[in-house]
Design a protein around this motif. Sequence first.
Motif, PDB file in Angstrom:
ATOM      1  N   SER A  46       0.424  -1.431  -0.248  1.00 20.65           N
ATOM      2  CA  SER A  46       0.573  -0.261  -0.057  1.00 20.65           C
ATOM      3  C   SER A  46       1.393   1.174   0.285  1.00 20.65           C
ATOM      4  O   SER A  46       0.667   2.255  -0.780  1.00 20.65           O
ATOM      5  CB  SER A  46      -0.902   0.004   1.406  1.00 20.65           C
ATOM      6  N   MET A  65      -3.267   8.711  -1.651  1.00 22.87           N
ATOM      7  CA  MET A  65      -3.329   8.172  -0.548  1.00 22.87           C
ATOM      8  C   MET A  65      -4.204   7.444   0.036  1.00 22.87           C
ATOM      9  O   MET A  65      -5.046   6.266  -0.135  1.00 22.87           O
ATOM     10  CB  MET A  65      -3.274   9.453   0.223  1.00 22.87           C
ATOM     11  N   LEU A  67      -4.683   3.021   0.864  1.00 18.52           N
ATOM     12  CA  LEU A  67      -5.667   2.601   0.740  1.00 18.52           C
ATOM     13  C   LEU A  67      -6.936   1.850   0.698  1.00 18.52           C
ATOM     14  O   LEU A  67      -7.622   0.607   1.238  1.00 18.52           O
ATOM     15  CB  LEU A  67      -6.618   3.451   1.715  1.00 18.52           C
ATOM     16  N   VAL A  83      -3.445   9.991  14.624  1.00 16.10           N
ATOM     17  CA  VAL A  83      -3.659   9.241  13.575  1.00 16.10           C
ATOM     18  C   VAL A  83      -3.941   7.937  14.108  1.00 16.10           C
ATOM     19  O   VAL A  83      -4.991   6.948  14.275  1.00 16.10           O
ATOM     20  CB  VAL A  83      -2.679   9.188  12.883  1.00 16.10           C
ATOM     21  N   VAL A 106      -7.483   6.198  15.774  1.00 17.14           N
ATOM     22  CA  VAL A 106      -8.058   5.190  15.089  1.00 17.14           C
ATOM     23  C   VAL A 106      -8.606   4.107  15.911  1.00 17.14           C
ATOM     24  O   VAL A 106      -9.200   3.671  16.075  1.00 17.14           O
ATOM     25  CB  VAL A 106      -6.983   4.282  14.672  1.00 17.14           C
ATOM     26  N   THR A 132      -6.557  -1.444   8.073  1.00 20.05           N
ATOM     27  CA  THR A 132      -5.716  -0.354   8.868  1.00 20.05           C
ATOM     28  C   THR A 132      -4.318  -0.471   8.537  1.00 20.05           C
ATOM     29  O   THR A 132      -2.949   0.085   8.972  1.00 20.05           O
ATOM     30  CB  THR A 132      -6.163  -0.816   9.930  1.00 20.05           C
ATOM     31  N   LEU A 177      -3.404   2.070   5.876  1.00 20.19           N
ATOM     32  CA  LEU A 177      -2.904   3.189   7.259  1.00 20.19           C
ATOM     33  C   LEU A 177      -1.349   3.358   7.620  1.00 20.19           C
ATOM     34  O   LEU A 177      -0.778   4.416   7.195  1.00 20.19           O
ATOM     35  CB  LEU A 177      -3.888   3.495   7.919  1.00 20.19           C
TER      36      LEU A 177
END
Length: 328
Positions: free
Chosen positions: A93, A111, A115, A184, A188, A236, A239
């Motif tokens: 990613s 971005m 994701l 961040v 989360v 996740t 991210l």
Amino acid sequence: MSTLPQSQGVQGTRPATRSRLDRCLHHPAFLPFIGFIVLFVLMIFINDNFLTANNLTNVARQVSINAIIAVGMTCAILSGGIDLSVGPVMALSGTVAAGLMVAGVPVPLAMLAGLAVGAAFGAINGSCIAWLRMPPIIVTLATMGIARGLGLIYTGGYPISGLPDAFSWLGRGTLFGIQVPILVMLLVYLLAWLVLNHMPFGRHLYSVGGNVEAARLSGIQVPRVRLLVYVISGFTAALAGLVLSSRLMSGQPNAGEGFELDAIAAVVLGGAAIAGGRGAIIGTLVGAMMLGVLNNGLNLMGVSPYVQNVIKGAIILAAIWMSSMKRR
């Protein structure tokens, strides 16, 4: 006569107080939190450089990436499964987003693409597990190799550099005096806590992990729950990959090696049952912080990385054994 109602009122509060105390003592994150405090105090006495603002900020920043991955891993383990593909998915990613940025794609769109890659791998994992009834450990082991191979093919085995400066804010910037990766991570965990504790999906997830047949008989759509679990895990991981790429300002195809083990360790140290159905997202955060403090303290003491692996492995085994004994 006037003292009787007062006496009853006082006695009436004792069961409620005792009940709150019992819930606290039996919360899955209680023992991990005590272990974290003991470890934290121990590191203070062992090394004078541990309790400094710069070092603690550095610990929190380093923990943030593993902690974000561990949110998805928590969902997977709570459902009775596991996700071994998070490390390579994180790397893939990050490299996809980095490659698109270098190609001129705007940072927000790149971005989103990164994701989407993570969520897509999660959907593949979830579909194989939910509808094809394949074992989670085998499915995610296979996609782990696929994601790692695709990342190396995409980059040719070399890092992708030359990323735009605007992207550095995610991994190096600050907001309200706090580093963005830490914010961040906290965001989360707040969202995960709300989902797992105050939304139907959270109740369904615990039910599936506790007794899948009972969950199915009660009307829960088990395949859908499992699919969403692995989509969350892939998301996740992606991210975390974006945060890492922003911090390094490059897309690293070999990033994330061993990160799946650290994420599993954080979940287990946080008090979650490896068999599923029991655990708390706050416990996972505590477990991730415990690993971060341990790694930082051992580094400050100059302990060899090989010895660190032995120590962490022994701690994970002890945590699994305690979880098994408590479940019995």
